[in-house]
Design a protein around this motif. Structure first.
Motif, mmCIF file in Angstrom:
data_model
loop_
_atom_site.group_PDB
_atom_site.id
_atom_site.type_symbol
_atom_site.label_atom_id
_atom_site.label_comp_id
_atom_site.label_asym_id
_atom_site.label_seq_id
_atom_site.Cartn_x
_atom_site.Cartn_y
_atom_site.Cartn_z
ATOM 1 N N GLY A 62 0.689 -1.260 -0.051
ATOM 2 C CA GLY A 62 0.107 -0.103 0.102
ATOM 3 C C GLY A 62 0.702 1.336 0.096
ATOM 4 N N GLY A 63 0.243 2.349 0.226
ATOM 5 C CA GLY A 63 0.821 3.454 0.307
ATOM 6 C C GLY A 63 1.066 4.463 -0.888
ATOM 7 N N CYS A 64 1.884 5.479 -1.047
ATOM 8 C CA CYS A 64 2.168 6.222 -2.254
ATOM 9 C C CYS A 64 3.321 6.092 -2.602
ATOM 10 C CB CYS A 64 1.445 7.316 -2.210
ATOM 11 S SG CYS A 64 1.472 8.464 -3.542
ATOM 12 N N PRO A 65 3.801 5.780 -3.688
ATOM 13 C CA PRO A 65 3.126 5.368 -5.027
ATOM 14 C C PRO A 65 2.486 4.083 -4.793
ATOM 15 C CG PRO A 65 5.357 5.329 -5.488
ATOM 16 C CD PRO A 65 5.221 6.105 -4.190
ATOM 17 N N ALA A 66 1.338 3.712 -5.587
ATOM 18 C CA ALA A 66 0.871 2.401 -5.519
ATOM 19 C C ALA A 66 1.897 1.604 -5.774
ATOM 20 C CB ALA A 66 -0.496 2.297 -6.093
ATOM 21 N N PRO A 67 1.864 0.330 -5.333
ATOM 22 C CA PRO A 67 3.148 -0.359 -5.771
ATOM 23 C C PRO A 67 2.565 -1.251 -7.081
ATOM 24 C CG PRO A 67 2.180 -1.026 -3.458
ATOM 25 C CD PRO A 67 1.111 -0.356 -4.085
ATOM 26 N N ASP A 68 3.599 -1.545 -7.874
ATOM 27 C CA ASP A 68 3.822 -2.384 -9.195
ATOM 28 C C ASP A 68 4.753 -3.304 -9.241
ATOM 29 O OD1 ASP A 68 3.385 -3.071 -11.799
ATOM 30 O OD2 ASP A 68 3.948 -1.380 -12.664
ATOM 31 N N TYR A 69 4.191 -4.602 -8.942
ATOM 32 C CA TYR A 69 5.262 -5.631 -8.867
ATOM 33 C C TYR A 69 5.593 -5.893 -10.146
ATOM 34 C CZ TYR A 69 4.686 -5.430 -3.809
ATOM 35 O OH TYR A 69 4.519 -4.725 -2.534
ATOM 36 N N GLY A 70 4.883 -5.586 -11.397
ATOM 37 C CA GLY A 70 5.433 -6.091 -12.619
ATOM 38 C C GLY A 70 6.343 -4.945 -13.167
ATOM 39 N N ALA A 71 6.827 -3.842 -12.606
ATOM 40 C CA ALA A 71 7.536 -2.680 -13.000
ATOM 41 C C ALA A 71 8.846 -3.451 -13.362
ATOM 42 C CB ALA A 71 7.787 -1.613 -11.835
ATOM 43 N N ASN A 72 9.581 -4.233 -12.550
ATOM 44 C CA ASN A 72 10.773 -4.711 -12.990
ATOM 45 C C ASN A 72 10.440 -6.179 -13.567
ATOM 46 O OD1 ASN A 72 12.686 -2.809 -12.434
ATOM 47 N ND2 ASN A 72 13.124 -3.504 -10.073
ATOM 48 N N GLY A 73 11.501 -6.631 -14.285
ATOM 49 C CA GLY A 73 11.467 -7.908 -14.837
ATOM 50 C C GLY A 73 12.499 -8.488 -15.368
ATOM 51 N N ALA A 74 12.310 -9.787 -16.088
ATOM 52 C CA ALA A 74 13.450 -10.445 -16.874
ATOM 53 C C ALA A 74 13.321 -9.836 -18.352
ATOM 54 C CB ALA A 74 13.369 -11.820 -16.917
ATOM 55 N N LEU A 75 14.292 -9.566 -19.001
ATOM 56 C CA LEU A 75 14.575 -9.270 -20.242
ATOM 57 C C LEU A 75 14.883 -10.215 -21.329
ATOM 58 C CD1 LEU A 75 14.459 -6.755 -22.204
ATOM 59 C CD2 LEU A 75 16.954 -6.418 -21.711
ATOM 60 N N TYR A 76 14.261 -10.323 -22.517
ATOM 61 C CA TYR A 76 14.535 -11.341 -23.322
ATOM 62 C C TYR A 76 14.414 -10.796 -24.788
ATOM 63 C CZ TYR A 76 13.814 -15.270 -20.154
ATOM 64 O OH TYR A 76 13.780 -16.165 -19.059
ATOM 65 N N ILE A 77 15.205 -10.983 -25.502
ATOM 66 C CA ILE A 77 15.176 -10.856 -27.244
ATOM 67 C C ILE A 77 14.713 -12.026 -27.730
ATOM 68 C CG2 ILE A 77 16.378 -9.899 -29.114
ATOM 69 C CD1 ILE A 77 17.921 -8.100 -27.284
ATOM 70 N N LEU A 78 13.751 -12.017 -28.614
ATOM 71 C CA LEU A 78 13.310 -13.180 -29.405
ATOM 72 C C LEU A 78 13.479 -13.225 -30.908
ATOM 73 C CD1 LEU A 78 10.150 -15.617 -28.835
ATOM 74 C CD2 LEU A 78 10.606 -14.351 -30.959
ATOM 75 N N ASN A 79 14.191 -13.870 -31.515
ATOM 76 C CA ASN A 79 14.474 -14.012 -33.112
ATOM 77 C C ASN A 79 13.257 -14.317 -33.759
ATOM 78 O OD1 ASN A 79 15.104 -15.074 -35.537
ATOM 79 N ND2 ASN A 79 17.205 -14.514 -35.225
ATOM 80 N N ALA A 80 12.416 -13.466 -34.365
ATOM 81 C CA ALA A 80 11.101 -13.697 -35.081
ATOM 82 C C ALA A 80 11.239 -14.876 -35.890
ATOM 83 C CB ALA A 80 10.652 -12.640 -35.692
ATOM 84 N N SER A 81 12.522 -15.098 -36.512
ATOM 85 C CA SER A 81 12.516 -16.323 -37.594
ATOM 86 C C SER A 81 12.424 -17.641 -37.078
ATOM 87 C CB SER A 81 13.800 -15.761 -38.512
ATOM 88 O OG SER A 81 13.640 -14.864 -39.296
ATOM 89 N N THR A 82 13.394 -17.898 -35.972
ATOM 90 C CA THR A 82 13.882 -19.034 -35.541
ATOM 91 C C THR A 82 12.914 -19.318 -34.026
ATOM 92 O OG1 THR A 82 15.353 -18.124 -33.891
ATOM 93 C CG2 THR A 82 16.269 -18.806 -36.081
ATOM 94 N N MET A 83 12.142 -18.423 -33.461
ATOM 95 C CA MET A 83 11.641 -18.344 -32.449
ATOM 96 C C MET A 83 12.685 -18.757 -31.113
ATOM 97 S SD MET A 83 8.232 -17.666 -32.921
ATOM 98 C CE MET A 83 6.956 -17.507 -34.128
ATOM 99 N N GLN A 84 13.674 -18.340 -31.240
ATOM 100 C CA GLN A 84 14.645 -18.594 -30.154
ATOM 101 C C GLN A 84 14.644 -17.419 -29.295
ATOM 102 O OE1 GLN A 84 15.778 -21.871 -29.335
ATOM 103 N NE2 GLN A 84 14.338 -22.377 -30.861
ATOM 104 N N SER A 85 14.666 -17.597 -27.897
ATOM 105 C CA SER A 85 14.674 -16.194 -26.936
ATOM 106 C C SER A 85 16.135 -16.380 -26.357
ATOM 107 C CB SER A 85 13.597 -16.284 -25.779
ATOM 108 O OG SER A 85 12.315 -16.169 -26.553
ATOM 109 N N THR A 86 16.632 -15.063 -25.997
ATOM 110 C CA THR A 86 17.906 -14.755 -25.427
ATOM 111 C C THR A 86 17.510 -14.054 -24.101
ATOM 112 O OG1 THR A 86 19.177 -15.078 -27.543
ATOM 113 C CG2 THR A 86 20.138 -14.116 -25.597
#
Length: 446
Positions: free
Chosen positions: A129-153
């Motif tokens: 609670g409190g201000c600012p309101a929590p956003d537990y999805g603000a941080n996360g894991a970063l991926y880059i997906l190759n659209a041709s191979t469908m492989q993620s890094t």
């Protein structure tokens, strides 16, 4: 010594509502806003009223509306459709014991060769609670997906690989991402929560060479973040990128009665240069009391061509009826233009999401959360006196088509983690939205 308020802020882990501005790249063209705007009778243009259809009356979009390249999240997995082909599931994350899943809007690279995304999966029951309101999805894991191979890094900062969250396939400390060009992704990293570290800053990832390097450190911006707040230091609230410049929103003197909201910019390839103030958004008691939580992250955006800045200007002189207005700043000549003047008072009284179209002329305003169920609304620099309203109500970050002829929004609240939303398609010349996809969220055009 750090104040008790700041200590509580750090304990909350992820506190910032993040709207990473993810701009689709493509051809330019001014969006079509219809003429014949109703008049109030005294020469003043009136907003086109929003229809209020029932759920059953919302027409479905034609099959041709999904004939291009796009991405979306369904059942907490990323799906891709390339050049009119049938969508295919591109990820297979295992969410065992991690039921609360959130995604940032995916981001296509120029040329549609790769898709970057940030996702976060958490155990049930995390809240605050409190201000600012929590956003537990603000941080996360970063991926880059190759659209041709469908492989993620997965992209990880080497210095923090020993941290359990930084090395988790479901979590991490990445918050924003922007394509600098077709093979280089810029991404903001907050560093390990609750610790002072040199790892926080803006990074560049080379998708061809698989090399990650820091280009701007947090210290070079002279601010702290809500994840590692420092007493008496300005807080960075959000950021954008355009045409070689990193833009970031700052609140000075937070948690006081005289907080100041400002936007700065910093040259990415010349990090040693000092940041430059671009715009003052106004003053308020930012999280200064239980009654002063009207604006915590007022909306703003920078156009794709780097020339236009749209901002929600805070006006809190009347404590009983705080409001705001939308202004655009032409940065080359420092002139301003008002847009979306006919927005309902209920929308102007809280944080909005502003999204420029790829034409750098059309702007959409939507609610960050489904509070009043108003909007979305759009306007153009070509006809700034007119405000176009749409229905049904939808929230979050608008995803524009590359020709600026239409945009999409989702029916669910941005904080909803069920993933069972509906995607609506809004053509800029039609007040009535169309149902594009069901059981879908985080839609974006390629």
């Amino acid at each position: 010594m750090m104040s008790n308020r700041y200590f509580k802020l750090l304990v909350s882990i992820t506190m910032l509502f993040a709207v990473g501005t993810l701009v689709s790249c493509g051809a330019s063209g001014v969006g079509a806003i219809p003429s014949g705007t109703p008049s109030l009778g005294n020469g003043t243009l009136a907003v086109i009223p929003s229809p209020s259809p029932t759920k059953q009356s919302i027409p479905p979009a034609s099959p041709a509306a999904l004939s291009g390249t796009y991405a979306f999240v369904r059942n907490n997995q990323l799906w891709l459709a390339l050049h009119g082909a049938k969508p295919a599931q591109a990820t297979s994350f295992d969410y065992s014991n991690l039921p609360d899943v959130s995604w940032h809007q995916p981001l296509w690279s120029p040329g549609d060769g790769s898709v970057a995304f940030i996702m976060n999966a958490r155990p049930v029951g995390e809240g605050g609670g409190g201000c600012p309101a929590p956003d537990y999805g603000a941080n996360g894991a970063l991926y880059i997906l190759n659209a041709s191979t469908m492989q993620s890094t997965q992209v990880m900062v080497p210095a923090d690989k020993s941290d359990p969250l930084a090395s988790s396939p479901h979590n991490g400390y990445w918050q924003y991402m922007f394509w600098q060009d077709a093979t280089h992704l810029l991404a903001w990293y907050n560093g390990v929560v609750g610790k002072t570290s040199n790892t926080a800053g803006l990074y560049r990832y080379d998708t061809g060479k698989h090399i990650l390097s820091q280009v701007i450190s947090l210290a070079q911006l002279g601010v702290s973040t809500l994840f590692n707040a420092q007493q008496n230091a300005p807080l960075m609230l959000s950021m954008r990128y355009s045409s070689g410049q990193l833009y970031y929103q700052v609140v000075a003197h937070p948690f006081t009665q005289q907080s100041q909201l400002t936007i700065y910019r910093h040259v990415v390839d010349q990090p040693a240069l000092a940041s430059v103030k671009v715009l003052d958004m106004g003053s308020e008691a930012w999280c200064g009391s239980q009654q002063s939580n009207t604006f915590t992250n007022p909306g703003w955006d920078v156009s794709l061509d780097g020339q236009q800045l749209a901002a929600q200007m805070v006006q809190t002189g009347n404590a009983n009826a705080p409001t705001s207005s939308i202004e655009t700043l032409n940065m080359p000549d420092n002139t301003t233009t008002g847009l979306l003047a006919q927005l309902p008072p209920a929308m102007l009284a809280h944080d909005l999401v502003l999204t420029w179209g790829p034409d750098s002329q059309s702007l959409v305003a939507s609610e960050a959360h489904l509070l009043s169920h108003d909007g979305p609304y759009s306007a153009t620099l070509a006809n700034p006196a007119m405000t176009q309203a749409y229905a049904p109500g939808a929230a979050g970050l608008a995803a524009w088509k590359t020709d600026s002829s239409a945009f999409t929004l989702q029916s669910t609240d941005m904080s909803d983690v069920t993933g069972a939303g509906q995607i609506y398609l809004f053509n800029t010349g039609d007040t009535q939205g169309q149902l594009l996809l069901t059981n879908t969220r985080n839609f974006v055009w390629g």
